[in-house]
Every structure is written in C-alpha cells, then in structure tokens.
Write a protein that holds these residues in place. Structure first.
Motif, PDB file in Angstrom:
ATOM      1  N   LEU A 103       0.819  -1.217   0.000  1.00  0.00           N
ATOM      2  CA  LEU A 103       0.000   0.000   0.000  1.00  0.00           C
ATOM      3  C   LEU A 103       0.851   1.265   0.000  1.00  0.00           C
ATOM      4  N   ASN A 104       2.157   1.097  -0.145  1.00  0.00           N
ATOM      5  CA  ASN A 104       3.094   2.219  -0.206  1.00  0.00           C
ATOM      6  C   ASN A 104       3.002   3.094   1.046  1.00  0.00           C
ATOM      7  N   ILE A 105       2.889   2.457   2.197  1.00  0.00           N
ATOM      8  CA  ILE A 105       2.913   3.157   3.480  1.00  0.00           C
ATOM      9  C   ILE A 105       4.367   3.215   3.938  1.00  0.00           C
ATOM     10  N   GLU A 106       4.862   4.423   4.152  1.00  0.00           N
ATOM     11  CA  GLU A 106       6.257   4.572   4.555  1.00  0.00           C
ATOM     12  C   GLU A 106       6.483   3.908   5.921  1.00  0.00           C
ATOM     13  N   PRO A 107       7.578   3.180   6.083  1.00  0.00           N
ATOM     14  CA  PRO A 107       7.866   2.601   7.404  1.00  0.00           C
ATOM     15  C   PRO A 107       7.975   3.692   8.456  1.00  0.00           C
ATOM     16  N   ALA A 108       7.530   3.393   9.655  1.00  0.00           N
ATOM     17  CA  ALA A 108       7.677   4.342  10.754  1.00  0.00           C
ATOM     18  C   ALA A 108       9.155   4.557  11.051  1.00  0.00           C
ATOM     19  N   PHE A 289      -7.236  -6.740  -6.093  1.00  0.00           N
ATOM     20  CA  PHE A 289      -7.278  -5.426  -6.729  1.00  0.00           C
ATOM     21  C   PHE A 289      -5.883  -4.819  -6.820  1.00  0.00           C
ATOM     22  N   ASP A 290      -5.735  -3.858  -7.712  1.00  0.00           N
ATOM     23  CA  ASP A 290      -4.473  -3.151  -7.863  1.00  0.00           C
ATOM     24  C   ASP A 290      -4.131  -2.442  -6.545  1.00  0.00           C
ATOM     25  N   PRO A 291      -2.951  -2.699  -5.981  1.00  0.00           N
ATOM     26  CA  PRO A 291      -2.592  -2.075  -4.697  1.00  0.00           C
ATOM     27  C   PRO A 291      -2.649  -0.551  -4.726  1.00  0.00           C
ATOM     28  N   GLN A 292      -2.239   0.041  -5.856  1.00  0.00           N
ATOM     29  CA  GLN A 292      -2.285   1.497  -5.936  1.00  0.00           C
ATOM     30  C   GLN A 292      -3.721   2.007  -5.926  1.00  0.00           C
ATOM     31  N   ALA A 293      -4.636   1.258  -6.513  1.00  0.00           N
ATOM     32  CA  ALA A 293      -6.046   1.650  -6.497  1.00  0.00           C
ATOM     33  C   ALA A 293      -6.586   1.625  -5.071  1.00  0.00           C
ATOM     34  N   LEU A 402       3.493  16.919 -10.958  1.00  0.00           N
ATOM     35  CA  LEU A 402       2.387  15.964 -10.852  1.00  0.00           C
ATOM     36  C   LEU A 402       2.787  14.783  -9.989  1.00  0.00           C
ATOM     37  N   ASP A 403       3.989  14.268 -10.234  1.00  0.00           N
ATOM     38  CA  ASP A 403       4.479  13.150  -9.423  1.00  0.00           C
ATOM     39  C   ASP A 403       4.484  13.507  -7.944  1.00  0.00           C
ATOM     40  N   GLN A 404       4.930  14.719  -7.637  1.00  0.00           N
ATOM     41  CA  GLN A 404       5.020  15.149  -6.242  1.00  0.00           C
ATOM     42  C   GLN A 404       3.637  15.283  -5.610  1.00  0.00           C
ATOM     43  N   PHE A 405       2.685  15.813  -6.360  1.00  0.00           N
ATOM     44  CA  PHE A 405       1.313  15.922  -5.853  1.00  0.00           C
ATOM     45  C   PHE A 405       0.760  14.549  -5.476  1.00  0.00           C
ATOM     46  N   VAL A 406       0.819  13.609  -6.425  1.00  0.00           N
ATOM     47  CA  VAL A 406       0.155  12.322  -6.193  1.00  0.00           C
ATOM     48  C   VAL A 406       0.936  11.428  -5.238  1.00  0.00           C
ATOM     49  N   GLU A 407       2.232  11.683  -5.086  1.00  0.00           N
ATOM     50  CA  GLU A 407       3.008  10.925  -4.101  1.00  0.00           C
ATOM     51  C   GLU A 407       2.486  11.155  -2.693  1.00  0.00           C
ATOM     52  N   GLY A 410       0.250   8.665  -1.919  1.00  0.00           N
ATOM     53  CA  GLY A 410       0.857   7.336  -1.921  1.00  0.00           C
ATOM     54  C   GLY A 410       0.866   6.653  -3.260  1.00  0.00           C
ATOM     55  N   VAL A 411       0.694   7.410  -4.352  1.00  0.00           N
ATOM     56  CA  VAL A 411       0.637   6.840  -5.693  1.00  0.00           C
ATOM     57  C   VAL A 411       1.922   7.169  -6.445  1.00  0.00           C
ATOM     58  N   ASP A 412       2.468   6.168  -7.113  1.00  0.00           N
ATOM     59  CA  ASP A 412       3.683   6.328  -7.911  1.00  0.00           C
ATOM     60  C   ASP A 412       3.305   6.162  -9.381  1.00  0.00           C
ATOM     61  N   LEU A 413       3.240   7.273 -10.092  1.00  0.00           N
ATOM     62  CA  LEU A 413       2.811   7.216 -11.489  1.00  0.00           C
ATOM     63  C   LEU A 413       3.848   6.599 -12.409  1.00  0.00           C
ATOM     64  N   SER A 414       5.074   6.439 -11.936  1.00  0.00           N
ATOM     65  CA  SER A 414       6.104   5.829 -12.776  1.00  0.00           C
ATOM     66  C   SER A 414       5.965   4.315 -12.821  1.00  0.00           C
ATOM     67  N   GLN A 415       5.164   3.761 -11.906  1.00  0.00           N
ATOM     68  CA  GLN A 415       4.957   2.314 -11.913  1.00  0.00           C
ATOM     69  C   GLN A 415       4.094   1.929 -13.099  1.00  0.00           C
TER      70      GLN A 415
END
Length: 468
Positions: A103-108, A289-293, A402-407, A410-415
């Motif tokens: 889910l692209n959750i940053e580690p604590a 389902f797609d994890p990014q979704a 755009l990449d910075q906004f959606v990051e 938690g979404v990586d558009l380069s994937q």
C-alpha cells in the motif's frame, strides 16, 4: 498556515510544532493476532498521507507506530494455531509489513513492540502506585480515574456516562475488584498458561492502554505534537493514555489529537470490524485489486470522514490514476521534439497550482480539495502537451510536479503493469506496419487492442493510448 482539527478542543487550530521544523507523531498500531482488515489499513493510510504532506511542507517527522504483541487475542490465536504467542506476533507483524509495503505506506521511524518495553511499563505503573493514583488488587493494578481532574476531556463525556460505559465493558468479577467501575487496568495478573513477566505485584502482563503511553514518551518525549488513531480509540484508549501519561510526567501528553473515521460496508454503512464479522482483510483485497487503487481509494477521502468500501470505488480510483498516467505519458511523449529552455509563463502558472494545493491541504489535510487542484493541473498539462512548441525544462518540471502531488496520496505514477509494456510494444509494431503501408496488420493490431479495452489516438505528435 496549516490548521488541524483537534479532537481535544473540537476545533480547527493553527498547527505549531514544539520544535521548529520537526514533528513528533505517534499513531496507535495494530494488535498482531491476525491479518489487518481494510479498516486498520485505512488508519495507516490516513496518517501516512498526513505524514507525507508534513514532509512535503518541509518538516522532519519522527513517526512512531507500535505493535501490540501480547494479550488475550494473541493467546487465543496461538492456541488455535498450536504455536506460541511469540510466533503469532512474528507471523502477523511480517504480514502487516508486507501489506503496508504493497500500500506504499512509509515505514515508521520506529515500530516498537510492547514486549520490548516491559521494564519501562513496570516503572511507570510503580510511579503511579507510589503517587497514590493507582492501587493493586490480587495482582491487578488499576488507575484511579476520578483522581485525575480532567478525566473525560478528550471524549467530552461526563463522568456519569463514562461510568455506565465502563460497567458494560467489564465483567462483574472485575468490576467488583475495582474501587470504581471507571478505573482501568495498568497491569493484569497472569492466568494459568499465559505469558507473564515478574513485577512488584506478582507475575502478569501490561494493560492495553499503558504500553502506548510508555512508547510515546520513550521515543518522542514527555509532550508530543500529534497523537493519532481511529475514532474508536478516543475512549477509552486515548482518554486513559492522557490520564496515566500526564499523571506520570506532570506535563501535557499531546498537543493535537487526530482521529480517522471508520470504514463502512453495505447499504446501511455498517462499521467494518472483526467482531461483527463483516471485514475484508488487506491481504484479501491486495490479492484481488491493484494495490495502488486501494491506496488511492483510501487516501482520497478526508481522514475524518467515514469511507464506504466498495468494488466500484476501487474501480473509480484505478480509472483516476490512469487518467493521471495518460496525461503524464502524453507530455513525456513530447520530449522527442521539445526544445531546450523553459517557458516562464507556464512555470509561473505551475507555481500557482502548488499554492492552491497547499491551501487545500493546509485546511486540515483536505485531500478532496487537493484532488480538485490536481484535476485542474492535469487539464493544464494536457493543454500544454498540444502546444506546437514545448520547452524541455518546463515539460520535466510539470511532470515532476504531478508526481510530487500524487506521491502525497501514496501513488507512484512511474509504476507500470505488464499490460502497459505489452501495449507499448504493439503500438511500436503498428506504427512500423503503418510506415510500411501494411494497413492490414495495422488494423489487426488496433482491433486487438480495442478488444482488450485499449483506445488508440493518432495525433500530430504520435500515437497515444488510454483504457476505455
């Protein structure tokens, strides 16, 4: 200026960290006796999104989220799985980490475990007993809640209502041991066969509430900036944390209390929970389902609002991500004919979008208003992509923005997924066929892609594609 809704005051307040440029943030983590469900994941995603925006705003965030790796729930699972409590904890901590990564959750900054902090827990409980704020009965230790003058200040409930609720939550035997039904356990005597630690009150284990106080104080200090968790933790868990922590330190425990809303299911919006049996585990959802979704679906609703879990919602989230990817790909396609330099006017408009985005998020992390800005920004990108002349530096700055906004969501558009690579390969083959005037092959490839739900658009700048 960033404003946050503080559960303690029930108002939006200007956010000011204790230490300039640094945020100390504690979020209650899961009890690791089973796979986390979507409701648990929603809380993790909500506070990860908040953390990402704080970092985007220039803060260094020290983020602590615990694992409760002891207790009756783990003991029951250990019995059912014919293993040990430690093995259960290890298994499901690994599962939480796996789901969180998907889910692209940053580690604590650190994920402490209750079992790592037994000494500190005993020290805190001992201190409260010595102050006369806690008492021992048959190996159990309870906190005298009414002796804490502000008990109930977080949940905004009168003591009379809290007493009724406390009586309903505990069995008659435990209620009989307490001086007052509202008192809560700091230490619990071990029952036969349970994991235990030696203490001044005999063998036992910590009460649920005390571990979070100890870990927040140990890793972040006596007063922290933000304490977060699901709204169901407001009372009794967070209320009890305040009482025991502030009694122990003599200082305010947390300046801002943030609570996320429930995930609901069904037409009657029933809260998703394991006790009701209406839950979907993150493990199950990620396999379907797609994890990014899933990530975007949860991140795109304001953290304090309830979130209805539906497959249609996940489909919409995936389609929205695809729109972002198409805009990004269309602009990047123009690199082949872009000229060196930058377009000052376009760069100025990009900065205006950044200001609008910050204004949205500074209103208590309003992700939905932030998305409205992103949609306008994507339309702006699409319009620029049609310009006869494209400046390379501006093109790349637009894409990176755009990449910075959606990051933050938690979404990586380069994937890309496997289908993306296959589509690109077929488009190359179709273009080659068209160049060779092999229109039969060109049409066959178009038909093949159409059948797969891929729409081709032949433009002056080249062939682009999108999902139907």
């Amino acid at each position: 200026m960033l404003e946050v809704f503080n559960t303690l005051t029930r108002e939006k307040e200007p956010f000011k960290s204790i230490e300039p440029g640094k945020v100390r943030m504690y979020v209650c983590g899961p009890t690791v006796y089973n796979y986390i469900h979507i409701g648990n994941a929603r809380s993790a995603v909500a506070f990860d999104t908040i953390r990402r925006y704080l970092e985007f705003s220039g803060y260094q965030v020290d983020y602590i989220s615990n694992f409760t790796d002891i207790g009756e729930k783990l003991a029951r699972t250990a019995t059912a799985e014919k293993t040990t409590v430690a093995a259960v904890a290890a298994k499901y901590i690994a599962a939480v980490n796996e789901d969180s990564a998907a889910l692209n959750i940053e580690p604590a900054t650190y994920h402490p475990r209750a079992t790592e902090n037994i000494k500190e827990i005993i020290d805190l409980v001992t201190n409260l007993v010595e102050q006369g704020m806690a008492y021992e009965v048959a190996g159990d230790v309870y906190f005298r809640a009414k002796k804490f003058p502000e008990y109930g200040k977080l949940s905004h409930q009168p003591l009379s209502e809290l007493e009724v609720g406390a009586s309903q939550r505990t069995n008659s035997e435990e209620t009989a041991r307490k001086e007052d039904p509202i008192d809560f356990a700091l230490w619990k005597a071990a029952k036969p066969g349970e994991v235990f630690w030696e203490s001044p009150w005999g063998p036992g284990s910590p009460g649920w509430h005390v571990e979070c106080s100890v870990m927040a104080i140990k890793y972040l200090g006596k007063t922290i900036d933000i304490h977060g968790g699901g709204e169901d933790l407001t009372f009794p868990h967070h209320e009890n944390e305040i009482a025991q922590s502030e009694t122990f330190t003599g200082q305010k425990f947390a300046n801002y209390w943030l609570h996320n809303g429930f995930v609901t299911v069904g037409t009657d919006d029933e809260k998703m929970s394991k006790s009701l049996g209406n839950f979907v585990t993150a493990h199950e959802a990620l396999s379907q389902f797609d994890p990014q979704a899933i990530r975007f679906f949860m991140a795109a609703t304001h953290y304090r609002r309830p979130l209805r879990y539906t497959e249609a919602g996940l489909d919409d989230a995936l389609a929205e991500i695809q729109r972002f990817k198409i805009a990004r790909a269309n602009l990047l396609y123009r690199r082949k004919d872009a000229v060196a330099g930058n377009d000052v006017a376009i760069d100025g408009q990009r900065h205006l979008f950044v200001d609008q985005f910050k204004t949205a998020f500074d209103d208590d992390f309003n992700v939905q208003n932030g998305l409205a800005v992103i949609h306008e920004y994507v339309r702006f990108m699409n319009k620029y992509a049609l310009n006869p002349e494209i400046k390379l530096d501006t093109l790349m700055a637009l894409v990176q923005q755009l990449d910075q906004f959606v990051e933050i969501y938690g979404v990586d558009l380069s994937q890309t997924v496997g289908l993306d690579a296959e589509v690109a390969d077929l488009i190359v083959k179709r273009n080659a066929a068209r160049a060779a005037k092999d229109y039969q092959t060109s049409d066959e490839i178009r038909d093949q892609l159409t059948a797969a739900g891929i729409i081709l658009e032949d433009t002056a700048q080249g062939t682009r594609w999108r999902r139907a």
